[in-house]
Design an enzyme around this catalytic site. Structure first.
Site, PDB file in Angstrom:
ATOM      1  N   SER A 307      -5.491  -2.372   4.128  1.00 48.33           N
ATOM      2  CA  SER A 307      -6.025  -3.679   3.833  1.00 48.33           C
ATOM      3  C   SER A 307      -7.276  -4.446   4.018  1.00 48.33           C
ATOM      4  O   SER A 307      -7.857  -5.340   3.265  1.00 48.33           O
ATOM      5  CB  SER A 307      -4.310  -4.487   4.350  1.00 48.33           C
ATOM      6  OG  SER A 307      -4.452  -4.309   5.863  1.00 48.33           O
ATOM      7  N   GLU A 331      -5.294   9.101   0.629  1.00 49.06           N
ATOM      8  CA  GLU A 331      -5.668   9.476  -0.880  1.00 49.06           C
ATOM      9  C   GLU A 331      -5.455   7.613  -1.916  1.00 49.06           C
ATOM     10  O   GLU A 331      -5.960   7.288  -2.829  1.00 49.06           O
ATOM     11  CB  GLU A 331      -6.042  10.998  -1.605  1.00 49.06           C
ATOM     12  CG  GLU A 331      -4.179  10.689  -1.558  1.00 49.06           C
ATOM     13  CD  GLU A 331      -3.988  12.384  -2.240  1.00 49.06           C
ATOM     14  OE1 GLU A 331      -4.589  12.824  -2.694  1.00 49.06           O
ATOM     15  OE2 GLU A 331      -2.829  12.751  -1.951  1.00 49.06           O
ATOM     16  N   ALA A 378     -13.115   0.436  10.093  1.00 49.85           N
ATOM     17  CA  ALA A 378     -11.982  -0.060  10.041  1.00 49.85           C
ATOM     18  C   ALA A 378     -11.081   0.428   9.918  1.00 49.85           C
ATOM     19  O   ALA A 378      -9.710  -0.074  10.403  1.00 49.85           O
ATOM     20  CB  ALA A 378     -12.036  -0.963   8.796  1.00 49.85           C
ATOM     21  N   LYS A 424      -5.545  -8.415  20.691  1.00 52.19           N
ATOM     22  CA  LYS A 424      -5.133  -7.751  21.177  1.00 52.19           C
ATOM     23  C   LYS A 424      -5.642  -7.370  21.788  1.00 52.19           C
ATOM     24  O   LYS A 424      -4.978  -6.882  23.761  1.00 52.19           O
ATOM     25  CB  LYS A 424      -3.595  -7.182  20.659  1.00 52.19           C
ATOM     26  CG  LYS A 424      -3.055  -7.671  19.530  1.00 52.19           C
ATOM     27  CD  LYS A 424      -2.029  -7.022  19.409  1.00 52.19           C
ATOM     28  CE  LYS A 424      -0.700  -7.766  19.048  1.00 52.19           C
ATOM     29  NZ  LYS A 424      -0.779  -8.461  17.626  1.00 52.19           N
ATOM     30  N   GLY A 465      -1.167 -11.087   4.106  1.00 51.32           N
ATOM     31  CA  GLY A 465      -1.477  -9.707   3.274  1.00 51.32           C
ATOM     32  C   GLY A 465      -1.401  -8.584   3.571  1.00 51.32           C
ATOM     33  O   GLY A 465      -1.632  -7.556   2.632  1.00 51.32           O
TER      34      GLY A 465
END
Length: 616
Positions: A307, A331, A378, A424, A465
């Site tokens: 995301s 994938e 990411a 966190k 989201g």
């Protein structure tokens, strides 16, 4: 053969299609109206000139002047497009063209009266007639436009009260009032600005302040209310949504400005979503600084199918990198991100790379092949409970995997490396927090080891989201008929839309100094119970809320900045720069296996004891 209309002819090529050619038509009724106004203006102004003495008015002079005025008005108006709908009827542009045409006509008549002296046409009459004709022609068009717009108003639409009396309200009110198929008819505006009291848009008046919503809706028999402020933040939306719910009104909103194309329209109106309740104004950034760091560069994104990673790819693509290498082991995620950027998911693009960051040799091979200038890292495991139960997996992916990416990046000499962390990592108490804090320290260490390039981390909290976010969980529970589960009535979290988080992350990569972590300001923490209540109330009947208790390693509230960090914001008010103590890579080599307890103990040690490790 049927004759073609005068304004339309056919081009017929041998065996080819018929191509219509349209020529301009002169609307006779518009010319007639303008001519009639000159016919009235000239004798009336002549009567004024002679104190209403008809005997002194020359009929021949008036008719001659009227003929000249009518001919010139029609000719010049035709030449500048006044009579061919070049401008929207009754618009400011048409009014300007009309005024210039009348002024030129009056100037011509005045010139004739001066050059050819005659008692039949006093020199003052053309000037006075021009003054009369400008408002006359404009008034006729304005009245006709008002009549046409009134006819287009919806006749069986539901009355709706609009919150806000700004540009967004003006545009949406106009769109609703000029669409005969619209489902809504604006009947009132509400705004807290005292300067807008009694203001009218298209005949719709400001009837009061936001506090008057229930009373105004009841008086005007409206059962719908529209938040007509596209830039309204989540707190205002939530407050007005609560008022609307108590008054049994259907609450509607407009999308954020970034999601709308061009002018606001009736099609933009939609029902309230949980994201609207938590959204806030988009942050302003120096887009030129971002463009300078991305445009023309080879950019690689790990975790590109996730995301955060996929939104990174979408936004980075807009800054025109010379290559955008999207790397992921999923994938399906790569297929989805290619579809969202290029409109197809054929997966034939060589810049789509299937790889696992745990595989150091594969990563080095990829980095040598593509030699990226900028890296956004990411890829990570991020679900708190799963990592708490499987700490070794968190070690392998979040820690070892990050170091693999850092090593590969350093080997090819990347210019900028950005590691995405989490809130966190500040005062960590769980496996996710420990692993992410360690990645911050490893990134800071690489800034020292690499000797060149910029290595920074970006830290932020919950993203609306994203996979596994609280709203995603609530949506799934609602679809199953409830209940909605909340760990504790007092638990709170920071929230940010994925678009804003990524926007600030890309900017942070451009302004960060090597070795530091940049912490995104996420506003005021939101109680999860409040989110759950609003979400539950979107269902009919409202869903039940059940408390399950805090999970192992979970905090009651998160921290963005650790207790020993200083909140310093030298460049952007929403980005804090904090120093990160480096962590030597050899500290990772002490673990090749072991029990879960050993993994947890070591991760806690590496994340919380920088001074001791530095001494070692």
């Amino acid at each position: 053969m049927t004759a073609q209309p005068a304004d339309r002819a056919d081009d017929r090529s041998a065996g080819g299609p018929i191509v219509k050619r349209t020529t301009r038509r002169l609307p006779l009724w518009q010319c007639a109206v303008d001519a009639l106004i000159w016919l009235i203006a000239l004798p009336v102004t002549a009567l004024l000139r002679y104190d209403f003495d008809w005997s002194r008015v020359s009929v021949t002079g008036m008719m001659t002047a009227a003929a000249v005025a009518m001919t010139w008005q029609a000719s010049w108006g035709y030449l500048i497009g006044l009579y061919d709908r070049r401008w929207r009827y009754g618009s400011f542009e048409e009014m300007s063209a009309l005024a210039s045409t009348v002024l030129l006509t009056g100037a011509l008549l005045t010139a004739i009266a001066v050059v050819v002296p005659s008692d039949t046409l006093p020199r003052s009459v053309p000037l006075l007639a021009t003054v009369f004709s400008i408002p006359g022609t404009i008034a006729v068009r304005s009245v006709w436009r008002m009549y046409k717009e009134k006819r287009r108003r919806p006749h069986q639409a539901a009355p709706i009260v609009m919150i806000g009396a700004g540009e967004g309200s003006y545009q949406i009110a106009r769109a609703l009032l000029t669409d005969s198929t619209s489902s809504y008819l604006p009947v009132a505006l509400l705004d807290d600005d005292p300067h807008k009291r009694n203001l009218r848009f298209q005949g719709v008046r400001v009837e009061g302040t936001l506090a008057d919503l229930e009373a105004v809706a009841e008086r005007l028999n409206a059962r719908h209310v529209l938040m007509a402020i596209p830039s309204a933040d989540g707190r205002l939306i939530a407050r007005m949504a609560d008022v609307a719910r108590r008054a049994d009104l259907t609450f509607l909103v407009l999308p954020p400005p970034a999601e709308m194309l061009g002018v606001v329209s009736a099609a933009d109106i939609r029902t309230l979503t949980p994201d609207d309740l938590l959204g806030r104004l988009p942050a302003e950034i120096d887009t030129q600084a971002v463009a300078n760091s991305i445009a023309g560069k080879r950019v690689l994104v790990t975790g590109a199918g996730g995301s955060i990673g996929s939104e990174l790819c979408r936004q980075l693509y807009e800054f025109a990198p010379s290559a955008l290498i999207m790397l992921d082991r999923d994938e399906g995620g790569l297929h989805a991100v290619q579809l969202s950027i290029h409109g197809h998911g054929l997966l034939e693009d060589p810049n789509l790379v299937l790889a696992d960051i745990r595989d150091s040799e594969r990563l080095r091979e990829i980095f040598r092949q593509y030699r990226p200038d900028v890296v956004f890292h990411a890829a990570a495991l991020k679900h708190l409970s799963l990592l708490q139960s499987n700490p070794a997996e968190g070690w392998k992916t979040n820690i070892v995997g990050t170091q693999n990416v850092l090593d590969a990046a350093t080997e090819v000499g990347v210019q900028r490396f950005l590691n995405i962390s989490t809130d966190k990592a500040a005062n960590p108490t769980c496996v996710l927090g420990w692993t992410k804090r360690i990645t911050e320290r490893l990134t800071a260490n690489q800034a020292v080891v690499a000797g060149s390039g910029t290595y920074v981390s970006v830290r932020f909290g919950n993203v609306l989201g994203s996979r596994g976010s609280v709203l995603t969980s609530f949506a799934a529970q609602a679809a199953a008929g409830g209940p909605i589960t909340v760990t504790d009535p007092e638990v709170s979290r920071y929230f940010m839309t994925v678009e804003e988080a990524v926007r600030l992350t890309i900017y942070a990569a451009a302004i960060g100094s090597s070795g530091e972590a940049l912490v995104l300001d996420m506003g005021t923490p939101v109680k999860i119970l409040d989110v759950a209540r609003r979400f539950a109330q979107l269902s009919d009947p409202p869903l039940e809320i059940v408390f399950t208790g805090l999970r192992p390693g979970e905090k009651m509230s998160e921290d963005l900045i650790a207790d020993d960090e200083i909140d310093d914001r030298p460049i952007h008010p929403l980005i804090c720069h904090v120093a990160v103590p480096p962590l030597a890579v050899n500290a990772l080599e002490t673990v090749s296996g072991g029990s879960e307890t050993e993994f947890v103990g070591l991760m806690q040690f590496l994340s919380e004891s920088p001074a001791r490790l530095g001494a070692a």
